[in-house]
Design a protein around this motif. Structure first.
Motif, short mmCIF file in Angstrom:
data_model
loop_
_atom_site.label_atom_id
_atom_site.label_comp_id
_atom_site.label_asym_id
_atom_site.label_seq_id
_atom_site.Cartn_x
_atom_site.Cartn_y
_atom_site.Cartn_z
N ARG A 98 11.60 1.49 9.52
CA ARG A 98 12.61 0.93 9.46
C ARG A 98 13.32 -0.58 10.55
NH1 ARG A 98 14.18 5.89 10.64
NH2 ARG A 98 14.78 5.94 12.50
N SER A 99 12.58 -0.92 11.57
CA SER A 99 12.39 -1.82 12.19
C SER A 99 12.20 -3.48 11.81
CB SER A 99 12.73 -1.24 13.55
OG SER A 99 10.71 -1.77 14.02
N VAL A 100 11.35 -2.78 10.86
CA VAL A 100 10.81 -4.37 10.51
C VAL A 100 11.41 -4.63 9.03
CG1 VAL A 100 9.10 -5.14 9.83
CG2 VAL A 100 8.97 -3.52 11.62
N PRO A 101 11.96 -5.57 8.95
CA PRO A 101 12.44 -6.09 7.63
C PRO A 101 11.47 -6.68 6.53
CG PRO A 101 12.47 -7.70 9.21
CD PRO A 101 12.04 -6.95 9.73
N PRO A 102 11.81 -6.93 5.31
CA PRO A 102 9.94 -6.83 3.77
C PRO A 102 10.40 -8.11 3.69
CG PRO A 102 13.04 -6.50 3.16
CD PRO A 102 13.20 -6.41 4.64
N LEU A 103 8.93 -8.85 3.53
CA LEU A 103 8.81 -10.24 2.91
C LEU A 103 9.76 -10.35 2.29
CD1 LEU A 103 4.51 -9.36 2.87
CD2 LEU A 103 5.87 -10.06 5.01
N GLY A 104 9.44 -11.90 2.64
CA GLY A 104 10.03 -12.79 1.10
C GLY A 104 11.59 -12.19 1.37
N THR A 106 0.78 -1.05 0.02
CA THR A 106 -0.05 -0.07 0.17
C THR A 106 0.94 0.87 -0.07
OG1 THR A 106 -0.25 0.61 1.76
CG2 THR A 106 -0.94 -1.21 1.88
N ASP A 107 1.19 2.62 0.07
CA ASP A 107 0.79 3.96 0.17
C ASP A 107 1.49 4.56 1.38
OD1 ASP A 107 -1.93 4.58 0.47
OD2 ASP A 107 -1.29 6.71 0.06
N ASP A 108 1.13 3.43 2.44
CA ASP A 108 1.17 3.53 3.51
C ASP A 108 2.28 3.19 4.58
OD1 ASP A 108 0.92 3.62 6.71
OD2 ASP A 108 -1.55 4.43 6.86
N PRO A 109 3.38 3.85 4.67
CA PRO A 109 4.20 3.00 4.79
C PRO A 109 4.38 2.45 6.33
CG PRO A 109 4.45 4.64 5.30
CD PRO A 109 3.76 4.81 4.81
N LEU A 110 3.38 2.88 7.62
CA LEU A 110 2.87 2.52 8.76
C LEU A 110 2.47 0.96 8.61
CD1 LEU A 110 3.24 2.47 11.48
CD2 LEU A 110 1.34 4.16 11.61
N TRP A 111 1.84 0.99 7.24
CA TRP A 111 0.55 -0.11 7.56
C TRP A 111 1.28 -0.98 6.98
CZ3 TRP A 111 -1.09 -3.50 4.88
CH2 TRP A 111 -2.65 -4.51 4.85
N ASN A 112 2.12 -0.85 5.72
CA ASN A 112 3.25 -1.93 5.52
C ASN A 112 3.28 -3.06 6.49
OD1 ASN A 112 1.26 -0.87 2.80
ND2 ASN A 112 3.50 -0.23 2.34
N ALA A 113 4.54 -1.92 7.90
CA ALA A 113 5.23 -2.52 8.19
C ALA A 113 4.13 -2.58 9.31
CB ALA A 113 5.92 -1.35 9.30
N ALA A 114 3.43 -2.90 9.99
CA ALA A 114 2.62 -3.41 10.77
C ALA A 114 2.21 -4.59 10.13
CB ALA A 114 1.82 -3.03 10.94
N GLN A 115 2.56 -5.27 9.07
CA GLN A 115 1.25 -6.40 8.36
C GLN A 115 2.68 -6.99 8.56
OE1 GLN A 115 -1.18 -7.42 7.11
NE2 GLN A 115 -0.80 -8.38 5.77
N ARG A 116 4.19 -6.37 8.37
CA ARG A 116 4.75 -7.61 7.53
C ARG A 116 5.72 -7.83 8.97
NH1 ARG A 116 7.36 -2.60 4.92
NH2 ARG A 116 8.70 -2.71 6.50
N GLN A 117 4.97 -7.02 10.04
CA GLN A 117 5.11 -7.65 10.85
C GLN A 117 4.19 -9.04 12.06
OE1 GLN A 117 4.05 -5.20 14.83
NE2 GLN A 117 5.96 -5.05 15.51
#
Length: 427
Positions: free
Chosen positions: A421-427, A317-328
């Motif tokens: 920054r603390s949450v790594p990317p998926l995959g 998504t275009d929301d970096p916080l949401w993306n990080a929460a989902q990745r977490q």
């Protein structure tokens, strides 16, 4: 044994043993293992099975076998009861629809007395309130009035003196658990090791180092201020009553204790109340009247962005916080509490309807959270999307009078960029 998967501080197990001792009869614990349940991830099954293996060994030391059945509990439990000539059946309390249906159908199929014991809540759900509570402020006084009655130590489980006639039944079941565990991944690393002993160590560590700062830091995702007890409580590997007792006996400030007990007892048991008294706890129809009216009034409002299910699941998504929460959540099996509210509200903003938003949020929550498929999750998502346990706010597009949360508000609360920054990317 279903919701409370432990040997100690287990009300249903203690009640069953009390009856068995009075009748001078043997005692066994049943667990019905389903191949899958509501899309639970492999990591959640691994966490559960590791805990059950520990519980089976704890019970065996007390001369009580844990016997594992496989298949539909509505069929397997009555069949086993009849074949073994059992004289009574006890079960855990569970407010969720599937479990309550199982219990009703099992009750019809067995000819022995069938008892339900609520050992999951500090104050039993039925005793806390006889109706669905509107919000925490209506529920809190009832819980507070009853806490002195229920917040006390439970007796220890005794070594059972009347042996089970089929001595190999428990050992074969343990082998079955170990075999089932071999084909599953390791538990997710953020959860910590599974089981009652690990849950107690986690509680002790929180009492020693986390409780003092809980009140001030628990809503900051960059702080390790939460207890980490959620998966242990969800699987019943540790008792909420035990956690509450140890918190009240700690040297922490009254403010810290009150803040934690508000989450552990009031909010957690309010979720059980919601699911028990509201059959539509996972549907739009379960939202309060004011929320349904305001969401209906804004159905045709233009949504600035729409994302498909794959975009959400893969954190695109275009929301970096949401993306990080989902990745977490995907990577660790957990999401910090404040973030989970923000996460669900953005799913509503990006979905074509409230019903679809609710479906997507619950699907992702149950698929990736170790504590998914839980009243806390259903109540939390319903709060975020449908105003459950909340009040009406000033009206705005799309959300109507349901509370709104945005990225700018998050930035005022904590360092969003540091968290991302603390949450790594998926995959």
């Amino acid at each position: 044994m279903s919701r409370d998967q432990r040997a100690e501080d287990n009300g249903a197990l203690l009640a069953a043993q009390e009856m068995a001792l009075a009748r001078k009869e043997p005692l066994a614990v049943l667990f019905c293992l389903l191949p899958s349940f509501k899309g639970a991830p492999g990591g959640a099954f691994a966490f559960m099975l590791d805990g059950l293996i520990e519980t089976a060994r704890d019970l065996a030391r007390r001369k009580i076998p844990l016997i594992v059945l496989r298949g539909d509990p509505v069929l397997e439990i009555p069949r086993w009861i009849g074949a073994r000539g059992a004289s009574a059946l006890f079960c855990d309390f569970d407010p969720l629809r599937e479990k309550r249906l199982w219990q009703r159908e099992i009750a019809v199929r067995v000819s022995v007395p069938f008892f339900e014991v609520d050992g999951h809540n500090v104050v039993p759900c039925r005793r806390a309130s006889f109706k669905q509570e509107y919000a925490a402020y209506t529920f809190r006084p009832k819980i507070r009035a009853l806490l002195p009655r229920f917040l006390e130590d439970m007796p220890s489980l005794k070594d059972h003196p009347f042996p089970w006639s089929r001595e190999d039944e428990g050992s074969r079941s343990l082998d079955r658990l170990v075999e089932a565990r071999k084909n599953l991944p390791s538990p997710l690393p953020a959860s910590g090791p599974p089981g009652s002993a690990a849950g107690r160590r986690r509680l002790d560590a929180f009492l020693a180092a986390g409780l003092t700062d809980y009140d001030g830091k628990r809503n900051d995702p960059n702080e390790e201020a939460q207890s980490g007890l959620s998966p242990y409580l969800h699987f019943g590997q540790i008792s909420a009553r035990r956690a509450a007792l140890e918190v009240t006996r700690s040297a922490a400030s009254d403010e810290a204790k009150e803040a934690f007990l508000e989450e552990l007892v009031v909010r957690r048991e309010l979720a059980d109340n919601f699911c028990f008294y509201n059959e539509a706890y996972d549907r739009f129809e379960g939202f309060p009247d004011w929320a349904r009216r305001t969401l209906d009034a804004h159905r045709s409002d233009e949504r600035p962005l729409l994302y498909g299910p794959a975009d959400l699941e893969e954190a695109r998504t275009d929301d970096p916080l949401w993306n990080a929460a989902q990745r977490q959540m995907v990577l660790t099996g957990k999401m910090q509490g404040w973030l989970r509210m923000y996460w669900a509200k953005k799913i509503f903003e990006w979905s074509p309807s409230p019903e679809e938003a609710l479906r997507r949020a619950l699907l992702l929550n149950d698929r990736y959270e170790l504590d998914g498929r839980d009243p806390n999750g259903y109540a939390g998502v319903a709060w975020s999307i449908g105003g459950v346990h909340d009040r009406a706010w000033p009206e705005r597009p799309l959300f109507g009078k349901v509370r709104y949360m945005n990225l700018a508000g998050a930035r005022r609360k904590f360092d969003v960029d540091a968290f991302c920054r603390s949450v790594p990317p998926l995959g």
